[in-house]
Design a protein around this motif. Structure first.
Motif: not given
Length: 181
Positions: A17-31
């Motif tokens: 149930r934990e919300r995880i920080q997603l990043v793109d392939a360049r390590n930029r937050p994206c959701g």
């Protein structure tokens, strides 16, 4: 990208149930996404790796519990875990170190990072070093046991998780961690 996933039913295990920080392939937050969604869709994300070293130069090796969703019963050469949504890496590292090993109030030394992209895992890893000779309080849900080994000996152990193996190799290759005498 992941906001559409927000309407999916919640997974039942607490950790999922934990919300995880997603990043793109360049390590930029994206959701963000629930942990289970991050695993299922193999999203890029951030994780922390804290190598704990004692005064003899040995590192703390953790045996994962058999209930861990990834690499159950495997050996970790670092404490750590995924970075929560909106969480800074150094704060995630402090949280994971306290949760897994009960280590609090010690200085974390940032030691760079690495990219781990194998076996369906897509991780931007943040490395930290900690010197600790005090008592440990193991998190029963995640850590079955710990033992101490020189870094080179720890790398040679069977069953080491690929990401923590890579984390330790990076520290040794860059000279930020010396092999024990």
């Amino acid at each position: 990208m992941t906001d559409a996933l927000r309407d999916e039913p919640l997974p039942t295990p607490h950790v999922a149930r934990e919300r995880i920080q997603l990043v793109d392939a360049r390590n930029r937050p994206c959701g963000s996404a629930w942990r289970a969604q991050m695993r299922r869709f193999r999203f890029w994300h951030r994780a922390t790796y804290i190598v704990v070293r004692n005064a003899r130069g040995e590192i703390c090796v953790q045996r994962r519990t058999l209930t861990k969703e990834v690499f159950p019963g495997g050996l970790d050469l670092a404490a750590g875990g995924v970075v929560g949504a909106g969480e800074a890496e150094h704060l995630a590292a402090r949280r994971e170190l306290a949760e897994e090993l009960g280590i609090r109030g010690v200085p974390l030394r940032p030691a760079g990072g690495f990219i781990h992209a194998e076996g369906g895992h897509h991780i931007f890893g943040s490395l930290f070093l900690v010197d600790h000779d005090g008592p440990l309080a193991l998190q029963a849900e995640e850590v079955a046991e710990v033992f101490w080994r020189p870094p080179a000996e720890a790398l040679a152990l069977p069953g080491v998780t690929p990401d923590t193996r890579q984390a330790l190799q990076v520290l040794l290759e860059t000279g930020l961690l010396e092999p024990a005498p």
